[in-house]
Enzyme design. Structure first.
Site, PDB file in Angstrom:
ATOM      1  N   GLY A  78       0.776  -1.313   0.060  1.00  0.00           N
ATOM      2  CA  GLY A  78       0.145   0.060   0.117  1.00  0.00           C
ATOM      3  C   GLY A  78       0.804   1.137  -0.040  1.00  0.00           C
ATOM      4  N   GLY A 130       0.413  -4.812   1.014  1.00  0.00           N
ATOM      5  CA  GLY A 130      -0.806  -5.063   0.682  1.00  0.00           C
ATOM      6  C   GLY A 130      -1.044  -5.997  -0.672  1.00  0.00           C
ATOM      7  N   GLU A 153       6.596  -4.964   7.341  1.00  0.00           N
ATOM      8  CA  GLU A 153       5.834  -4.133   7.963  1.00  0.00           C
ATOM      9  C   GLU A 153       6.499  -3.715   9.541  1.00  0.00           C
ATOM     10  OE1 GLU A 153       2.956  -5.494   5.379  1.00  0.00           O
ATOM     11  OE2 GLU A 153       4.559  -6.430   6.444  1.00  0.00           O
ATOM     12  N   ASP A 161      -0.164  -6.936   7.978  1.00  0.00           N
ATOM     13  CA  ASP A 161      -1.714  -6.631   8.161  1.00  0.00           C
ATOM     14  C   ASP A 161      -2.171  -7.239   6.904  1.00  0.00           C
ATOM     15  OD1 ASP A 161      -0.427  -4.751   6.468  1.00  0.00           O
ATOM     16  OD2 ASP A 161      -2.515  -3.327   6.764  1.00  0.00           O
TER      17      ASP A 161
END
Length: 348
Positions: A78, A130, A153, A161
């Protein structure tokens, strides 16, 4: 002549679509991420386009979704640098981006079990963040020799996530391997992805055009079983020389089987049979956000429970990510992590 040049300039200045979709009568739907200059990193606009595309494909009863990325990346993650910038300016992007991204991930993750629509994701390059969420929960994940997979991350003050705290503990290679991948941000090549269960197949990139042609040619016979057959027929064995997981599987199991980061650090410090690996792993972990490491471990252990669904895991992750993004240091390392790694691009 001048007028023609001006018109040509306007035409070339038109922004190319960042998500390309097409469907055919054979039931094969194609979705391609088309932001190669940004390694296909997901913007909020792309997320909204993808949500609309997948909703239409589900409503139209597509038989299979072929997901790929343009250029040298499948999807690098992302666009969290944009999230950081708007958050610092008081904008709503931190709320909107993650909420809509996680909703999209849930749509894709449940597409097979709820609607019997298998997805074939092509990992033909950088696959991180992502991008993993868009693909790892689908029925088939095909990696090529160009794959570079990571969940980095913890280095930027976040945690793995997009459903990764649910997916990583469920890898076929075992929970310890999933924790190792999520905590260290290890960069993996094809052999690692296949052995761990992240990927379902390895197919050389030169065979990808044939893969698409053969899937399209299935027509009315485009089913999970026939897709599996095509993938199996085109599969090959990846280069084992670059493998980093299987050669250290025993040490990973010994050191990443604990429930606290303190125990993991102590196990690595005491590791005797694989000392070089343990030393490099300790060095990697010490470069990560301590808060992110603890969050990651706790979330993976929580979401590893068999009663937890992917939807429940995503709901938990959304609450966690809001705490990471909306709280300044020393309560969160997000702003400093993004600045150091993605903006200033510090190596450590």
């Amino acid at each position: 002549m001048e007028r023609a040049a001006v018109i040509a300039g306007h035409l070339t200045a038109v922004k190319a679509p960042e998500v390309l979709t097409s469907s055919s009568a054979d039931g094969l739907a194609r979705v391609k991420l088309n932001r190669p200059s940004k390694l296909n990193s997901l913007s909020l606009g792309m997320i909204r386009e993808l949500e609309q595309a997948y909703s239409q494909l589900i409503a139209g009863k597509a038989k299979c979704v072929l997901l790929s990325g343009e250029g040298r990346a499948f999807c690098a993650g992302g666009d969290v640098a944009a999230v950081r910038e708007e958050s610092l300016n008081g904008g709503s992007l931190p709320f909107d981006f993650f909420y809509e991204e996680y909703a999209l991930i849930h749509t894709i993750a449940t597409m097979w079990h709820q609607h019997q629509i298998p997805q074939v994701a092509i990992w033909n390059g950088i696959t991180m963040g992502g991008g993993v969420g868009l693909s790892a929960h689908g029925r088939f994940r095909v990696c090529t020799e160009k794959i570079l997979f990571a969940k980095p991350e913890t280095k930027i003050g976040l945690f793995p996530d997009v459903g990764s705290t649910w997916m990583l503990p469920r890898l076929s290679a075992g929970k310890a391997v999933g924790l190792y991948i999520g905590l260290t941000g290890a960069r993996l090549k094809a052999a690692d992805c296949l052995w761990s269960g992240l990927a379902t197949h390895f197919i050389p990139s030169e065979r990808l055009p044939e893969l698409e042609q053969r899937l399209a040619a299935l027509g009315a016979e485009l089913t999970e079983s026939s897709i599996q057959d095509v993938l199996d027929q085109l599969s090959a064995h990846p280069d084992q020389d670059k493998a980093t997981l299987q050669p250290h599987a025993a040490a990973i199991e010994r050191c990443f089987c604990f429930k606290t980061m303190g125990e993991i650090f102590r196990a690595l410090e005491k590791e005797q049979d694989d000392q070089v690996w343990a030393g490099s792993t300790l060095k990697a972990l010490r470069q990560m956000s301590p808060t992110s490491l603890k969050l990651t471990l706790e979330a993976c252990l929580l979401n590893a429970e068999p009663t937890v669904s992917i939807g429940q895991a995503l709901s938990t992750e959304y609450r966690m990510v809001q705490r990471c993004v909306l709280r300044p240091q020393p309560f969160s390392d997000f702003y400093e992590g993004i600045r150091a790694v993605l903006i200033d691009k510090k190596p450590d």
